[in-house]
Design a protein around this motif. Structure first.
Motif, PDB file in Angstrom:
ATOM      1  N   SER A 100       0.816  -1.213   0.000  1.00  0.00           N
ATOM      2  CA  SER A 100       0.000   0.000   0.000  1.00  0.00           C
ATOM      3  C   SER A 100       0.849   1.262   0.000  1.00  0.00           C
ATOM      4  O   SER A 100       0.357   2.341  -0.360  1.00  0.00           O
ATOM      5  CB  SER A 100      -0.928  -0.004   1.227  1.00  0.00           C
ATOM      6  N   TYR A 101       2.123   1.162   0.392  1.00  0.00           N
ATOM      7  CA  TYR A 101       3.039   2.294   0.304  1.00  0.00           C
ATOM      8  C   TYR A 101       3.794   2.300  -1.029  1.00  0.00           C
ATOM      9  O   TYR A 101       4.042   3.357  -1.611  1.00  0.00           O
ATOM     10  CB  TYR A 101       4.057   2.253   1.444  1.00  0.00           C
ATOM     11  N   LEU A 166      10.940  20.411   1.174  1.00  0.00           N
ATOM     12  CA  LEU A 166      10.262  19.130   1.235  1.00  0.00           C
ATOM     13  C   LEU A 166      10.879  18.260   2.323  1.00  0.00           C
ATOM     14  O   LEU A 166      12.072  18.369   2.608  1.00  0.00           O
ATOM     15  CB  LEU A 166      10.364  18.405  -0.113  1.00  0.00           C
ATOM     16  N   PRO A 167      10.079  17.386   2.929  1.00  0.00           N
ATOM     17  CA  PRO A 167      10.638  16.443   3.918  1.00  0.00           C
ATOM     18  C   PRO A 167      11.443  15.356   3.224  1.00  0.00           C
ATOM     19  O   PRO A 167      11.172  14.994   2.076  1.00  0.00           O
ATOM     20  CB  PRO A 167       9.394  15.874   4.599  1.00  0.00           C
ATOM     21  N   PRO A 174       1.521  13.327   2.054  1.00  0.00           N
ATOM     22  CA  PRO A 174       1.791  13.212   0.615  1.00  0.00           C
ATOM     23  C   PRO A 174       3.083  13.896   0.195  1.00  0.00           C
ATOM     24  O   PRO A 174       3.710  13.478  -0.793  1.00  0.00           O
ATOM     25  CB  PRO A 174       0.569  13.893  -0.021  1.00  0.00           C
ATOM     26  N   ALA A 175       3.492  14.936   0.919  1.00  0.00           N
ATOM     27  CA  ALA A 175       4.728  15.633   0.558  1.00  0.00           C
ATOM     28  C   ALA A 175       5.946  14.732   0.694  1.00  0.00           C
ATOM     29  O   ALA A 175       6.949  14.930  -0.010  1.00  0.00           O
ATOM     30  CB  ALA A 175       4.899  16.870   1.445  1.00  0.00           C
ATOM     31  N   LEU A 179       9.874  13.559  -3.309  1.00  0.00           N
ATOM     32  CA  LEU A 179      11.274  13.317  -3.647  1.00  0.00           C
ATOM     33  C   LEU A 179      11.528  11.879  -4.104  1.00  0.00           C
ATOM     34  O   LEU A 179      12.202  11.672  -5.122  1.00  0.00           O
ATOM     35  CB  LEU A 179      12.178  13.685  -2.475  1.00  0.00           C
ATOM     36  N   PRO A 180      11.033  10.858  -3.401  1.00  0.00           N
ATOM     37  CA  PRO A 180      11.251   9.500  -3.922  1.00  0.00           C
ATOM     38  C   PRO A 180      10.567   9.255  -5.268  1.00  0.00           C
ATOM     39  O   PRO A 180      11.122   8.569  -6.131  1.00  0.00           O
ATOM     40  CB  PRO A 180      10.679   8.587  -2.827  1.00  0.00           C
ATOM     41  N   ALA A 181       9.368   9.818  -5.475  1.00  0.00           N
ATOM     42  CA  ALA A 181       8.701   9.656  -6.769  1.00  0.00           C
ATOM     43  C   ALA A 181       9.480  10.357  -7.873  1.00  0.00           C
ATOM     44  O   ALA A 181       9.595   9.843  -8.990  1.00  0.00           O
ATOM     45  CB  ALA A 181       7.276  10.205  -6.697  1.00  0.00           C
ATOM     46  N   LEU A 182      10.035  11.511  -7.563  1.00  0.00           N
ATOM     47  CA  LEU A 182      10.845  12.226  -8.548  1.00  0.00           C
ATOM     48  C   LEU A 182      12.128  11.456  -8.860  1.00  0.00           C
ATOM     49  O   LEU A 182      12.559  11.399 -10.017  1.00  0.00           O
ATOM     50  CB  LEU A 182      11.173  13.615  -8.019  1.00  0.00           C
ATOM     51  N   THR A 183      12.725  10.855  -7.845  1.00  0.00           N
ATOM     52  CA  THR A 183      13.934  10.054  -8.055  1.00  0.00           C
ATOM     53  C   THR A 183      13.676   8.904  -9.023  1.00  0.00           C
ATOM     54  O   THR A 183      14.453   8.655  -9.948  1.00  0.00           O
ATOM     55  CB  THR A 183      14.441   9.497  -6.717  1.00  0.00           C
TER      56      THR A 183
END
Length: 312
Positions: A100-101, A166-167, A174-175, A179-183
């Motif tokens: 789910s993550y 950003l965290p 959601p924030a 960064l991981p999605a962009l990576t």
């Protein structure tokens, strides 16, 4: 069509069976005593030989390899992933919590990759060899060359440490997924841009297109009915593989960004020699690969029926 579909399912069964057997064999023959590792992970302390032997019998490590493998495979064939050797909880709910993550993160990365690659590739092919075309190819090559772990660390340093926009760690809002999605998404965009560009250029170079164009067919209809289907086959192949390989990238990216998910789930399972958890992740990953390849094969036949006729 039924014969083709049956062949694909047979191939899927062979891949899944081989993956399960190979993974179990690697865990079984890994250095060290798995019973001692499991006992230490379960009780978080050094234990006596009697306790370790009790754990060995409990998880079936006192049996032979094939007995232990079939004891695990039997419930799996009934869609039962079993219980964790460390926590004693059912594997299914823990695996679903990790999925789910990870799956939404993979979806976000694919969306970023498509949003960046499609416009860039289409614009670049308007004038092959132009400065914009070279820029697109350069960005794609650079994206393929940058390791995900290095890119993730650089994004953390810039957006979380320097700019504090950003965290960096965790998954509570959601924030935290940006960064991981962009990576992951930048790597997807790099691969798709090159393939989409090559597919469009190859399709536009077909000998029959000028003749069709002279018949008065509009540029839009030409692209929709002739160029797009021809260019779609390599794009579908790479898109499907990127979807599957994202799961491998997620393992590393989730560890870097301290996110719960399949990556953290798998690393913890390997360190504690939790056979059931490791096998569940590997079987799930293999199932996704097989499903993606099945969808790709069927998509080929839907786009170009001649593919099915040639293989018949």
């Amino acid at each position: 069509m039924i014969q083709v579909f049956s062949g694909l399912l047979l191939r899927a069964f062979v891949v899944l069976s081989g993956t399960a057997l190979l993974t179990f064999a690697l865990l079984w023959n890994a250095p060290g005593d798995p019973a001692q590792t499991i006992a230490m992970a379960r009780f978080d302390a050094l234990l006596s030989d009697d306790v370790i032997e009790q754990v060995r019998q409990e998880v079936g490590l006192d049996k032979g390899f094939w007995q232990a493998f079939w004891a695990w495979l039997g419930p799996l064939l009934r869609l039962d992933l079993g219980y964790s050797a460390v926590t004693g909880r059912p594997v299914g709910p823990d695996l679903w919590a990790a999925v789910s993550y990870s799956f939404p993160l993979a979806g976000a990365a694919l969306a970023i990759g498509l949003a960046m690659s499609v416009p860039l590739a289409v614009i670049a092919t308007k004038r092959p060899g132009s400065l914009l075309d070279r820029f697109a190819v350069g960005i794609a090559s650079l994206g393929n060359a940058i390791p995900a772990y290095w890119l993730g660390l650089m994004l953390i340093l810039l957006f979380a440490v320097k700019l504090a926009w950003l965290p960096a760690l965790g998954a509570s809002t959601p924030a935290h997924a940006i960064l991981p999605a962009l990576t992951l998404g930048l790597g997807v965009a790099a691969s798709l841009t090159r393939i989409i560009r090559s597919g469009i250029l190859e399709a536009r170079g077909q000998a029959f297109l000028p003749a069709i164009s002279r018949r008065g067919v509009s540029e839009r209809a030409l692209g929709k009915d002739h160029i797009a289907p021809h260019a779609a086959i390599p794009v579908i192949t790479v898109f499907g593989l990127e979807l599957a390989f994202l799961l491998e990238g997620i393992v590393l990216v989730e560890v870097i960004f301290g996110r719960p998910g399949l990556g953290t789930f798998l690393v913890q399972a390997i360190l504690s020699r939790d056979f059931s958890h490791v096998q569940a992740v590997v079987v799930l990953t293999a199932l996704i690969f097989v499903t993606v390849n099945l969808v790709i094969d069927l998509s080929y036949r839907a786009i170009d029926p001649r593919i099915g006729e040639n293989n018949a």
